[in-house]
Enzyme design. Structure first.
Site, short mmCIF file in Angstrom:
data_model
loop_
_atom_site.label_atom_id
_atom_site.label_comp_id
_atom_site.label_asym_id
_atom_site.label_seq_id
_atom_site.Cartn_x
_atom_site.Cartn_y
_atom_site.Cartn_z
N MET A 193 0.81 -1.17 0.00
CA MET A 193 0.00 0.00 0.00
C MET A 193 0.87 1.25 0.00
O MET A 193 1.97 1.18 0.40
CB MET A 193 -0.74 0.13 1.25
CG MET A 193 -1.24 -0.90 1.94
SD MET A 193 -2.54 -0.60 2.86
CE MET A 193 -2.43 0.56 3.79
N SER A 230 -7.90 -6.05 -1.56
CA SER A 230 -7.03 -5.39 -2.52
C SER A 230 -6.01 -4.55 -1.76
O SER A 230 -6.26 -4.12 -0.63
CB SER A 230 -7.84 -4.46 -3.43
OG SER A 230 -8.32 -3.36 -2.68
N ASP A 231 -4.88 -4.30 -2.37
CA ASP A 231 -4.04 -3.23 -1.85
C ASP A 231 -4.78 -1.92 -2.10
O ASP A 231 -5.76 -1.89 -2.85
CB ASP A 231 -2.65 -3.24 -2.52
CG ASP A 231 -1.60 -2.54 -1.67
OD1 ASP A 231 -1.96 -1.68 -0.83
OD2 ASP A 231 -0.40 -2.84 -1.84
N TRP A 232 -4.33 -0.85 -1.49
CA TRP A 232 -5.08 0.41 -1.52
C TRP A 232 -5.16 0.99 -2.93
O TRP A 232 -4.15 1.38 -3.51
CB TRP A 232 -4.47 1.40 -0.53
CG TRP A 232 -5.15 1.36 0.80
CD1 TRP A 232 -5.69 2.41 1.47
CD2 TRP A 232 -5.41 0.22 1.64
NE1 TRP A 232 -6.27 2.00 2.64
CE2 TRP A 232 -6.12 0.67 2.77
CE3 TRP A 232 -5.15 -1.16 1.53
CZ2 TRP A 232 -6.54 -0.19 3.79
CZ3 TRP A 232 -5.56 -2.00 2.55
CH2 TRP A 232 -6.24 -1.52 3.66
#
Ligand code: NAG
Ligand code: NAG
Ligand code: NAG
Ligand code: NAG
Ligand code: NAG
Ligand code: NAG
Length: 872
Positions: free
Chosen positions: A1, A277-279
């Site tokens: 992130m 999800s990643d950011w």
């Protein structure tokens, strides 16, 4: 992130513009794999799934979609805040960084970074840090800890975030990750193993309107034997959550790569928790849902995060269920996975709500800072969560310190040694220890890298603090060039502090955009010259390096006056006293390198260099295959400056009386996997549109806050679409039919449980043959039998153990083991782990370093010998 604010300026793109794929090299394929397997079939999760699915069966559509998504960037106290389902008793879940401590708060501990933990080679410290981290996250009211990081694996020495993980080897990384997870989850916090997968550089990682994210093109065997290995161990330890990486694999974004999530993670590895999800890594709504994503963070669309309340999910997810495009069981499975993880950690019982705010250190502030108008309230209750964690932090910082060179036993120092100290890294950042947001600068003592994996320091115990506390006779020159007035004397000991830093891509430090582009592998601020100048003026020089990873030290390492070199790695808040304990010999150094130190960057294959800008999707093809770090040096016959696992002590150890005992007989193919257990029954019936209507008189927080409700008209129209002739263009290979059987390589969390059967127990006696107390590490490397039809690295780390502190003359017997998987290769044809030669003589090498193999046990002979020529 994460947190790529600048991307918001590139607004108004459509997802379609970034979906285009270019130029994935021939042979790399992102095959379809559908549907997303339902979770719940592993018996240790059954009870949590039972509770979760009962709850889910009672929830409305809007409640369910609410839990799968964040409410938006800066729309709550934590870096990620899901919607809630209060009627069902589910609060908004708080997700918070990062792997070395609670980010952006106070009265927390800034633990040593992952790479430092890896350098201890101490399983008990890995676990103890995990427990301490878990206590701090729970103490702040955080449901989901966004760590550990085991990817980046460390393939690229210049990669910006290698320091968040535990070292450039899948097994070291796997123990670091799995033991952290066990520790964190033992106190009821959901851990998140990240970033799946092949997330090996910072630049070009994200999809934007300009360019798709970089594609890591990895062959199946390399994926299994290197990059997936630590994830498999994390899943085996019961991790509640997995974070998907920004990048693509084989051209398909990880966040919607059905082969990766549905096949590899959920079917083969039997992952029972939820996938986030990643950011801003989510780039489609329906596509990512079908591909197995369970939670969207932080809820926004990657190209327009700050502009409006748009989301790929939330109300769009409600719509895609009502219009019949995403099957109801896909949503139900996601919500059940999220709630099952919540029950599995016991978060239904007295779990504290957040009592801090990652957006401010003020007591009072906006409850939703991302909203133009937000109610205000008390957001920080200033809860001290440090406990006695400084102790474990100091122990790790100390036991990680790696003595690379010590001419004629120059160290330890005597208490009265007259010191001249050079380099700004010996003292705290003069601007303030937390003066740079997310540690986005390299000033003063370097305790961690920068980015979302950082935490604020509650204090910094600097090396100078340490010298002061010892009343050491010292003069300090707080600068990075050599002063003319240091007045060298032959009886002086000079100590030079140097650093190398890196971090996450959203911050650029000294022209390094996360990855070490400008700094390269040299120490910063002219440190090489400083060391040479000091070595020119002083006869006895000690170099202390605070670093994110490998550095090149050729300009000065062989200078006769450079008597000793210590790597402190990234020590966190306890940089000073931990170093003093080593410098003055209270304890012997016992750290070992978690990567190889090269003599030049030319030592590496070109494929592990950073990829630069490309038109279209940058392509990063892992042509070196299994040959990263020491595996490469061995194959290429390159002698590094310091080998993987190298680390000296103030004493010496011998390794003797080794035994090898067969435990589980090997077969070329593992025994058949157990059948899948049952999973919850989900209705396939589309819920009534009214379940998504805005409730009457609902008081919205603000335009940007994301809700799962639809206007009545929109919901009704979506419901009409479900029965109309409108058809969604499902991806090739799409099916909604659950597969009855999983793949043969699966069967439990982490894969077929037979893979983890112990094949051989090995024991070895370590004796302190020197004159001072110290701890030794036994590193176990496997050499495959000769003549097999698979090309395998010459030796590969498979286990390690550290002794207690042994007094001079004292011995300890260590127990190590190799599993079936440790002796297998991933066969891409049969899609299974196979033992290439069951009767072959595997070399089980034990040593104190990859280049100091002390003895060999043979699986065919069943005996061990000390006088065997090393294969490397
Ligand atoms: C990537 O492509 C290779 C070569 O075709 C294939 O073996 C591998 O399974 C693919 N990996 C993923 C995650 O799709
Ligand atoms: C589901 O709802 C029914 C009716 O409102 C209630 O009696 C039951 O306790 C609920 N079950 C769960 C698991 O919440
Ligand atoms: C979704 O979560 C938000 C924030 O907690 C809440 O205001 C809203 O009422 C929730 N929606 C439903 C359907 O419960
Ligand atoms: C259903 O809704 C989703 C979300 O808006 C949309 O992507 C999809 O195209 C819709 N399906 C149909 C058949 O219109
Ligand atoms: C330090 O003290 C020891 C004895 O206590 C003495 O032998 C040694 O010479 C002293 N060293 C220095 C640098 O003063
Ligand atoms: C360890 O052994 C080496 C080689 O036998 C020797 O040169 C060295 O002095 C010893 N070191 C210690 C601290 O005993």
């Amino acid at each position: 992130m994460h947190s790529v604010l600048f991307l918001s300026f590139l607004s108004s793109a459509t997802a379609a513009a970034v979906d285009r794929r270019t130029a994935v090299p021939a042979g790399y394929v992102a095959a379809p794999y559908y549907p997303a397997p339902h979770g719940g079939w592993v018996s240790s999760w059954s009870e949590s799934y039972r509770k979760a699915s009962l709850l889910v069966s009672n929830m409305t559509l809007a409640e369910k979609t609410n839990l799968t998504s964040g409410t938006g960037l800066f729309m709550g106290r934590c870096v990620g805040n899901t919607g809630s389902a209060l009627r069902a008793g589910i609060p908004s879940l708080c997700l918070q960084d990062g792997p070395l401590g609670v980010r952006n708060t106070e009265q927390n501990t800034a633990f040593p970074a992952g790479i430092t933990v890896g350098a201890t080679w101490d399983k008990s410290l890995m676990l103890a840090r995990g427990v301490a981290l878990g206590e701090e996250f729970r103490g702040k009211g955080i449901n989901v800890h966004l760590g550990p990081s085991v990817g980046a694996l460390g393939r690229k020495p210049r990669g910006g975030r290698n320091w968040e993980g535990f070292g450039a080897d899948p097994v070291l990384q796997a123990f670091g990750g799995a033991l952290t997870i066990e520790g964190v989850q033992s106190v009821g916090v959901i851990a998140t193993i990240k970033h799946l997968i092949a997330n090996e550089q910072e630049q070009f990682r994200m999809y934007s309107i300009v360019q798709p994210g970089i594609s890591s093109n990895v062959d199946d065997r390399t994926l299994h034997e290197l990059y997936l290995w630590p994830f498999a161990e994390g899943v085996r330890s019961g991790v509640g959550s997995v974070m998907i990486a920004y990048n693509a694999v084989n051209g398909s974004a990880c966040s919607q790569n059905s082969y990766l999530i549905n096949n590899i993670l959920k079917d083969e590895l039997g992952f029972q928790g939820f996938v986030m999800s990643d950011w801003l890594a989510q780039i489609s709504g329906v596509g990512s849902a079908l591909a197995g994503l369970d939670m969207n963070m932080p809820g926004d669309i990657h190209t327009v995060p700050l502009v409006t309340g748009e989301s790929h999910w939330m109300y769009e997810y409600s719509r895609s269920i009502l219009n019949g495009t995403v099957p109801v069981d896909r949503l139900d499975d996601s919500v059940t996975r999220i709630l099952a993880a919540w029950f599995q950690m016991g978060q239904d019982q007295n779990y504290p709500p957040p009592n801090f705010d990652a957006n401010t250190l003020d007591a009072e502030g906006p409850l939703y800072p991302g909203s133009l108008v937000s109610p205000r309230g008390i957001v920080n209750q200033f809860v001290n969560v440090q406990g006695n964690h400084a102790e474990v932090a100091r122990e790790i910082a100390r036991d990680a310190i790696t003595l690379l060179k010590n001419t004629d036993g120059f160290l330890p120092l005597s208490q009265n040694a007259t010191l001249k100290i050079f380099g700004t890294a010996a003292e705290k950042n003069p601007d303030g220890i937390n003066s740079c947001a997310d540690q986005g600068c390299n000033k003063g003592t370097l305790g961690m890298g920068w980015g979302s994996g950082s935490a604020r320091y509650p204090y910094m115990n600097s090396p100078i603090d340490g010298f002061k506390a010892r009343s050491a006779p010292y003069t300090y020159f707080n600068r990075d060039n050599f002063p003319s007035n240091s007045n060298p004397s032959p009886s002086d000991t000079a100590i030079v502090f140097v650093t190398s830093d890196s971090g996450e891509n959203y911050i650029t430090v000294m022209s390094n955009p996360g990855d070490r582009t400008t700094g390269g592998l040299n120490v910063w601020y002219g440190g090489d010259k400083l060391i040479k100048d000091v070595a020119n003026a002083y006869q006895n020089v000690v170099v202390v390096v605070q670093t994110v990873g490998q550095i090149i030290m050729e300009e000065w390492i062989d200078l006769p006056s450079v008597k000793a070199v210590l790597f402190a790695h990234l020590p966190g808040q306890e940089a000073g006293d931990s170093l003093m304990e080593i410098l003055y010999g209270d304890v012997s150094p016992s750290g070992h390198l978690p990567y190889t130190i090269p003599t030049s960057e030319d030592n590496y294959p070109a494929s592990v260099g950073l990829r630069g800008f490309e038109i279209g999707q940058p392509q990063d093809t892992f042509t070196e295959g299994l040959y990263i770090d020491y595996r490469h040096f061995h194959k290429a016959g390159i002698k590094p400056r310091y080998a993987f696992g190298h680390g000296l002590s103030y004493t010496n150890f011998s390794y003797s009386a080794a035994t090898i005992t067969r435990v589980t007989p090997l077969t070329s193919v593992p025994p058949a996997r157990p059948a899948k257990g049952t999973t919850p029954e989900y209705s396939t019936e589309i819920p009534p549109a009214s379940e998504a209507y805005w409730p009457e008189g609902f008081n919205r927080v603000g335009l940007r806050y994301k809700y799962s409700f639809l206007e009545k008209n929109d919901a009704d129209n979506a419901a009409k679409d479900a029965t109309s002739s409108k058809k969604y263009p499902y991806p090739t290979g799409y099916s909604g039919e659950q597969k009855a059987e999983g793949p043969p390589s699966g069967g439990a969390q982490g894969g077929n449980p037979a893979l983890f059967d112990t094949a051989y127990d090995i024991s070895v006696t370590v004796t302190n043959t020197g004159s001072r107390p110290g701890k030794a590490v036994a590193q176990l490397y496997v050499q495959f039998p000769s003549g097999i039809s698979f090309d395998t690295p010459i030796i590969q780390l498979r286990d390690f153990e550290k002794t207690d502190e042994l007094a001079a003359g004292q011995s300890q017997t260590l127990k190590l083991r190799v599993t079936r998987k440790d002796l297998s290769v991933w066969d891409v044809v049969s899609q299974n782990w196979i033992v290439p030669n069951v009767d072959g003589d595997y070399g089980i090498w034990i040593g104190e370093s990859s280049d100091k193999l002390e003895l060999r046990c043979g699986t065919a002979t069943g005996s061990c010998a000390t006088d065997v020529e090393s294969p490397v």
